[in-house]
Design a protein around this motif. Structure first.
Motif, mmCIF file in Angstrom:
data_model
loop_
_atom_site.group_PDB
_atom_site.id
_atom_site.type_symbol
_atom_site.label_atom_id
_atom_site.label_comp_id
_atom_site.label_asym_id
_atom_site.label_seq_id
_atom_site.Cartn_x
_atom_site.Cartn_y
_atom_site.Cartn_z
ATOM 1 N N SER A 110 0.774 -1.077 -0.184
ATOM 2 C CA SER A 110 -0.191 -0.011 -0.022
ATOM 3 C C SER A 110 0.843 1.160 -0.364
ATOM 4 O O SER A 110 0.407 2.148 -0.798
ATOM 5 C CB SER A 110 -0.824 -0.131 1.461
ATOM 6 O OG SER A 110 -2.047 1.142 1.209
ATOM 7 N N ARG A 111 1.970 1.666 1.007
ATOM 8 C CA ARG A 111 2.896 2.628 0.838
ATOM 9 C C ARG A 111 3.779 2.335 -0.413
ATOM 10 O O ARG A 111 3.462 3.501 -0.728
ATOM 11 C CB ARG A 111 3.411 2.270 1.735
ATOM 12 C CG ARG A 111 2.935 2.381 3.231
ATOM 13 C CD ARG A 111 4.343 2.336 4.064
ATOM 14 N NE ARG A 111 3.823 2.159 6.237
ATOM 15 C CZ ARG A 111 3.480 3.470 6.414
ATOM 16 N NH1 ARG A 111 3.694 4.537 5.534
ATOM 17 N NH2 ARG A 111 3.189 3.908 7.175
ATOM 18 N N ASP B 70 2.418 1.720 -3.448
ATOM 19 C CA ASP B 70 1.370 2.085 -4.268
ATOM 20 C C ASP B 70 1.624 3.844 -4.123
ATOM 21 O O ASP B 70 0.848 4.604 -5.586
ATOM 22 C CB ASP B 70 -0.062 1.689 -4.238
ATOM 23 C CG ASP B 70 -1.261 1.665 -5.427
ATOM 24 O OD1 ASP B 70 -0.495 1.537 -6.589
ATOM 25 O OD2 ASP B 70 -1.968 2.247 -4.730
ATOM 26 N N GLU B 71 1.180 4.172 -2.892
ATOM 27 C CA GLU B 71 1.333 5.215 -2.683
ATOM 28 C C GLU B 71 2.279 6.495 -3.089
ATOM 29 O O GLU B 71 1.722 7.837 -3.978
ATOM 30 C CB GLU B 71 0.847 6.243 -1.256
ATOM 31 C CG GLU B 71 -0.491 5.153 -0.619
ATOM 32 C CD GLU B 71 -0.205 5.083 0.769
ATOM 33 O OE1 GLU B 71 0.030 6.179 1.535
ATOM 34 O OE2 GLU B 71 -1.536 5.131 1.428
ATOM 35 N N ASN C 70 2.126 6.481 -6.921
ATOM 36 C CA ASN C 70 1.023 7.394 -7.306
ATOM 37 C C ASN C 70 1.847 9.649 -7.149
ATOM 38 O O ASN C 70 1.299 10.490 -7.348
ATOM 39 C CB ASN C 70 -0.210 7.042 -6.535
ATOM 40 C CG ASN C 70 -1.171 6.348 -6.724
ATOM 41 O OD1 ASN C 70 -1.181 5.425 -8.318
ATOM 42 N ND2 ASN C 70 -1.849 5.260 -5.910
ATOM 43 N N ALA C 71 2.227 9.325 -6.302
ATOM 44 C CA ALA C 71 2.976 11.017 -5.542
ATOM 45 C C ALA C 71 3.360 11.183 -7.156
ATOM 46 O O ALA C 71 3.685 12.184 -7.526
ATOM 47 C CB ALA C 71 3.052 10.556 -4.721
#
Length: 301
Positions: free
Chosen positions: A219-220, A222-223, A226-227
């Motif tokens: 999850s981290r 992926d974040e 995206n950033a």
């Protein structure tokens, strides 16, 4: 574990060029592996070399104003590895002096020295890596790797992707470790026991830790992806950097001193093997040397 966590201080080591610190890291890693106490005629000197390196690293920690507790926190996960290595070496090495002979267990002196050698090497490597990451910002590490390995562009290797990957990995080591402790506390509050219980129960407990940790890490990542995409990051584009590294005389002095130390540890075993020190310490060598000096001086007059 404190590996990968930058400590903001204003010290001599913090102010060194990150390229210099990266080269110093590599040089001292080579020095650690060059020391071999198991080698003939080099045993005492080998253990003394480990002790000198340990004292030298402790002095560096003091100069960098880092707490010695960082070392113990970094070495804490090694206790299980030390036990595993000792048991493995106990069955591998069957030579040397027999210390303990009980039932099927035979512990030789060589197995203890081999285990101690591996553990000391790992401990020194972890101390050195912790010192490097604690005194160098992740972005500076990225710029240093970009600059040091820029020659790989000749072979069409994108060095920036490599340096960015290493930088992100180092940056997320303390984050993932903090997440691990948080999940362990959360699972312990639900009744999961990570210390006691049968082997099957421990496997279930570890599974309850690993699965949420993997989900959190994915999850981290992926974040973060995206950033970076939102900021139009393109690793294949030609990049510039506003961070300009500066090399000063302190960097030159430290890197020359490190290569002198490396040369000493390369040449020293060769001299010992050829018994040069034994020749220098012999009485006949000194007597002949004094006679030659006297004859040369008397020839001048």
């Amino acid at each position: 574990m404190t590996l990968g966590k930058y400590v903001n201080k204003d010290t001599f080591i913090h102010r060194l060029d990150p390229r210099n610190k990266f080269v110093l890291l590599f040089v001292f890693m080579v020095v650690i592996f060059l020391i071999n106490p198991s080698k003939d005629n080099y045993e005492i000197l080998g253990w003394m070399s480990y002790a000198l390196l340990l004292i030298f690293f402790l002095v560096l920690y003091k100069v960098a104003k880092l707490k010695f507790s960082m070392i113990f926190k970094s070495l804490k996960p090694m206790w299980f590895m030390m036990l595993f290595l000792f048991v493995a070496n106990m069955f591998i090495y069957k030579e040397g002096i027999l210390l303990i002979n009980w039932w099927i267990f035979k512990i030789y002196l060589l197995s203890i020295t081999q285990t101690l050698k591996i553990v000391i090497r790992l401990a020194l490597l972890i101390m050195l890596s912790t010192l490097f990451t604690a005194t160098t910002k992740p972005l500076d590490i990225t710029v240093a790797i970009d600059d040091l390995f820029s020659w790989l562009k000749i072979f069409k290797i994108n060095v920036h992707i490599l340096s960015m990957t290493i930088s992100i990995a180092l940056r997320f080591i303390p984050t993932i470790l903090d997440e691990t402790y948080r999940i362990m506390k959360a699972q312990a509050s639900r009744g999961v026991d990570f210390k006691n219980g049968k082997f099957k129960e421990k496997i279930v407990a570890i599974t309850s830790l690993i699965i949420p940790l993997f989900i959190s890490a994915i999850s981290r990542s992926d974040e973060l992806a995206n950033a970076m995409e939102a900021r139009n990051y393109n690793p294949l584009a030609k990049r510039t950097s506003y961070r300009k590294l500066s090399w000063n005389k302190h960097d030159s002095i430290t890197i020359i001193a490190s290569f002198i130390i490396l040369a000493i540890f390369i040449v020293l075993p060769i001299l010992i093997d050829k018994q040069v020190f034994g020749l220098l310490l012999s009485d006949s060598w000194w007597v002949n040397m004094i006679k030659n000096i006297i004859s040369i001086i008397s020839g001048w007059f």
